[in-house]
Design a protein around this motif. Structure first.
Motif, PDB file in Angstrom:
ATOM      1  N   VAL A  13      71.566 -33.496  22.412  1.00  0.00           N
ATOM      2  CA  VAL A  13      71.166 -32.166  21.925  1.00  0.00           C
ATOM      3  C   VAL A  13      69.745 -31.862  22.403  1.00  0.00           C
ATOM      4  O   VAL A  13      69.464 -30.761  22.890  1.00  0.00           O
ATOM      5  CB  VAL A  13      71.273 -32.074  20.384  1.00  0.00           C
ATOM      6  N   ILE A  14      68.858 -32.839  22.287  1.00  0.00           N
ATOM      7  CA  ILE A  14      67.482 -32.651  22.761  1.00  0.00           C
ATOM      8  C   ILE A  14      67.474 -32.416  24.266  1.00  0.00           C
ATOM      9  O   ILE A  14      66.740 -31.559  24.762  1.00  0.00           O
ATOM     10  CB  ILE A  14      66.598 -33.849  22.370  1.00  0.00           C
ATOM     11  N   LEU A  15      68.304 -33.146  24.998  1.00  0.00           N
ATOM     12  CA  LEU A  15      68.401 -32.950  26.443  1.00  0.00           C
ATOM     13  C   LEU A  15      68.843 -31.524  26.776  1.00  0.00           C
ATOM     14  O   LEU A  15      68.271 -30.876  27.653  1.00  0.00           O
ATOM     15  CB  LEU A  15      69.378 -33.954  27.050  1.00  0.00           C
ATOM     16  N   VAL A  16      69.823 -31.016  26.061  1.00  0.00           N
ATOM     17  CA  VAL A  16      70.293 -29.641  26.296  1.00  0.00           C
ATOM     18  C   VAL A  16      69.189 -28.636  25.991  1.00  0.00           C
ATOM     19  O   VAL A  16      68.958 -27.696  26.760  1.00  0.00           O
ATOM     20  CB  VAL A  16      71.570 -29.345  25.466  1.00  0.00           C
ATOM     21  N   VAL A  17      68.478 -28.832  24.892  1.00  0.00           N
ATOM     22  CA  VAL A  17      67.356 -27.944  24.546  1.00  0.00           C
ATOM     23  C   VAL A  17      66.301 -27.989  25.650  1.00  0.00           C
ATOM     24  O   VAL A  17      65.763 -26.953  26.059  1.00  0.00           O
ATOM     25  CB  VAL A  17      66.744 -28.326  23.176  1.00  0.00           C
ATOM     26  N   HIS A  18      66.051 -29.177  26.174  1.00  0.00           N
ATOM     27  CA  HIS A  18      65.069 -29.339  27.240  1.00  0.00           C
ATOM     28  C   HIS A  18      65.502 -28.599  28.506  1.00  0.00           C
ATOM     29  O   HIS A  18      64.698 -27.911  29.143  1.00  0.00           O
ATOM     30  CB  HIS A  18      64.884 -30.830  27.533  1.00  0.00           C
ATOM     31  N   VAL A  19      66.762 -28.730  28.861  1.00  0.00           N
ATOM     32  CA  VAL A  19      67.289 -28.031  30.040  1.00  0.00           C
ATOM     33  C   VAL A  19      67.191 -26.520  29.834  1.00  0.00           C
ATOM     34  O   VAL A  19      66.796 -25.787  30.751  1.00  0.00           O
ATOM     35  CB  VAL A  19      68.740 -28.460  30.335  1.00  0.00           C
ATOM     36  N   LEU A  20      67.522 -26.041  28.645  1.00  0.00           N
ATOM     37  CA  LEU A  20      67.423 -24.614  28.358  1.00  0.00           C
ATOM     38  C   LEU A  20      65.973 -24.128  28.441  1.00  0.00           C
ATOM     39  O   LEU A  20      65.702 -23.032  28.933  1.00  0.00           O
ATOM     40  CB  LEU A  20      68.018 -24.299  26.984  1.00  0.00           C
ATOM     41  N   VAL A  67      50.099 -35.721  29.510  1.00  0.00           N
ATOM     42  CA  VAL A  67      50.944 -35.910  28.335  1.00  0.00           C
ATOM     43  C   VAL A  67      52.405 -35.687  28.719  1.00  0.00           C
ATOM     44  O   VAL A  67      52.733 -34.699  29.371  1.00  0.00           O
ATOM     45  CB  VAL A  67      50.540 -34.908  27.221  1.00  0.00           C
ATOM     46  N   ILE A  68      53.247 -36.611  28.333  1.00  0.00           N
ATOM     47  CA  ILE A  68      54.681 -36.439  28.565  1.00  0.00           C
ATOM     48  C   ILE A  68      55.229 -35.522  27.477  1.00  0.00           C
ATOM     49  O   ILE A  68      54.839 -35.608  26.307  1.00  0.00           O
ATOM     50  CB  ILE A  68      55.416 -37.791  28.564  1.00  0.00           C
ATOM     51  N   CYS A  69      56.135 -34.645  27.851  1.00  0.00           N
ATOM     52  CA  CYS A  69      56.716 -33.674  26.931  1.00  0.00           C
ATOM     53  C   CYS A  69      57.302 -34.374  25.703  1.00  0.00           C
ATOM     54  O   CYS A  69      58.021 -35.373  25.832  1.00  0.00           O
ATOM     55  CB  CYS A  69      57.798 -32.874  27.662  1.00  0.00           C
ATOM     56  N   PRO A  70      57.022 -33.844  24.515  1.00  0.00           N
ATOM     57  CA  PRO A  70      57.585 -34.438  23.291  1.00  0.00           C
ATOM     58  C   PRO A  70      59.120 -34.491  23.306  1.00  0.00           C
ATOM     59  O   PRO A  70      59.703 -35.424  22.753  1.00  0.00           O
ATOM     60  CB  PRO A  70      57.087 -33.525  22.171  1.00  0.00           C
ATOM     61  N   LEU A  71      59.758 -33.514  23.943  1.00  0.00           N
ATOM     62  CA  LEU A  71      61.222 -33.552  24.011  1.00  0.00           C
ATOM     63  C   LEU A  71      61.705 -34.793  24.771  1.00  0.00           C
ATOM     64  O   LEU A  71      62.688 -35.419  24.382  1.00  0.00           O
ATOM     65  CB  LEU A  71      61.765 -32.278  24.669  1.00  0.00           C
ATOM     66  N   THR A  72      61.013 -35.149  25.836  1.00  0.00           N
ATOM     67  CA  THR A  72      61.351 -36.357  26.591  1.00  0.00           C
ATOM     68  C   THR A  72      61.127 -37.598  25.734  1.00  0.00           C
ATOM     69  O   THR A  72      61.967 -38.499  25.698  1.00  0.00           O
ATOM     70  CB  THR A  72      60.498 -36.452  27.878  1.00  0.00           C
ATOM     71  N   ILE A  73      60.009 -37.629  25.035  1.00  0.00           N
ATOM     72  CA  ILE A  73      59.689 -38.784  24.183  1.00  0.00           C
ATOM     73  C   ILE A  73      60.749 -38.957  23.099  1.00  0.00           C
ATOM     74  O   ILE A  73      61.242 -40.064  22.859  1.00  0.00           O
ATOM     75  CB  ILE A  73      58.287 -38.620  23.571  1.00  0.00           C
ATOM     76  N   TRP A  74      61.124 -37.852  22.442  1.00  0.00           N
ATOM     77  CA  TRP A  74      62.123 -37.928  21.371  1.00  0.00           C
ATOM     78  C   TRP A  74      63.487 -38.358  21.919  1.00  0.00           C
ATOM     79  O   TRP A  74      64.174 -39.181  21.323  1.00  0.00           O
ATOM     80  CB  TRP A  74      62.252 -36.596  20.647  1.00  0.00           C
ATOM     81  N   GLU A  75      63.872 -37.775  23.051  1.00  0.00           N
ATOM     82  CA  GLU A  75      65.166 -38.132  23.642  1.00  0.00           C
ATOM     83  C   GLU A  75      65.203 -39.619  23.976  1.00  0.00           C
ATOM     84  O   GLU A  75      66.170 -40.316  23.658  1.00  0.00           O
ATOM     85  CB  GLU A  75      65.422 -37.304  24.896  1.00  0.00           C
ATOM     86  N   MET A  76      64.151 -40.122  24.619  1.00  0.00           N
ATOM     87  CA  MET A  76      64.121 -41.532  25.022  1.00  0.00           C
ATOM     88  C   MET A  76      64.082 -42.456  23.812  1.00  0.00           C
ATOM     89  O   MET A  76      64.711 -43.514  23.817  1.00  0.00           O
ATOM     90  CB  MET A  76      62.924 -41.807  25.942  1.00  0.00           C
TER      91      MET A  76
END
Length: 134
Positions: A13-20, A67-76
């Motif tokens: 879900v986080i990956l999809v939000v990131h792509v969007l 800084v790495i995007c928080p969405l990437t951090i949360w997904e990983m």
């Protein structure tokens, strides 16, 4: 549903939000310039333009600060917790490498993000937003 499956689902879900988010930033700018030539009035909507400028501004600021995007951090973090494979670095770097088999140093991405941010900023002067549009 197992805990691992739930964690992977949340990561997706986080990956999809990131792509969007990435699509909004990239195609939003394309729409602004295309809308200028095709006389689309909605591309001058002030709320849309402010949100678009803020989105790329965050990306540029994060790249300058390293800084790495928080969405990437949360997904990983979710994928790691689920026992799945993860990747290092930024979201864009990872997917560009996956799609194009291209790796570049961080400064290249900082330059690209900054140049894209300048294009978005330039659009404010070339395609002026309006508070109210017809």
């Amino acid at each position: 549903m197992s805990r691992e499956l739930l964690l992977l689902l949340l990561a997706d879900v986080i990956l999809v939000v990131h792509v969007l988010f990435v699509c909004f930033v990239v195609f939003g700018l394309v729409a602004v310039y295309l809308g200028y030539f095709l006389n689309w009035q909605w591309v001058r909507n002030l709320s849309f333009r402010l949100l678009h400028l803020l989105a790329i501004g965050i990306v540029v600021l994060q790249s300058w600060l390293g800084v790495i995007c928080p969405l990437t951090i949360w997904e990983m973090a979710l994928r790691k917790e689920a026992g799945a494979g993860t990747y290092a670095g930024s979201f864009i770097q990872h997917w560009l490498h996956q799609l194009l088999f291209y790796t570049a140093p961080d400064w290249v991405f900082i330059l690209l993000y900054s140049a894209f941010g300048l294009l978005v900023l330039a659009s404010w002067f070339l395609v002026r937003p309006r508070r109210h549009f017809r």
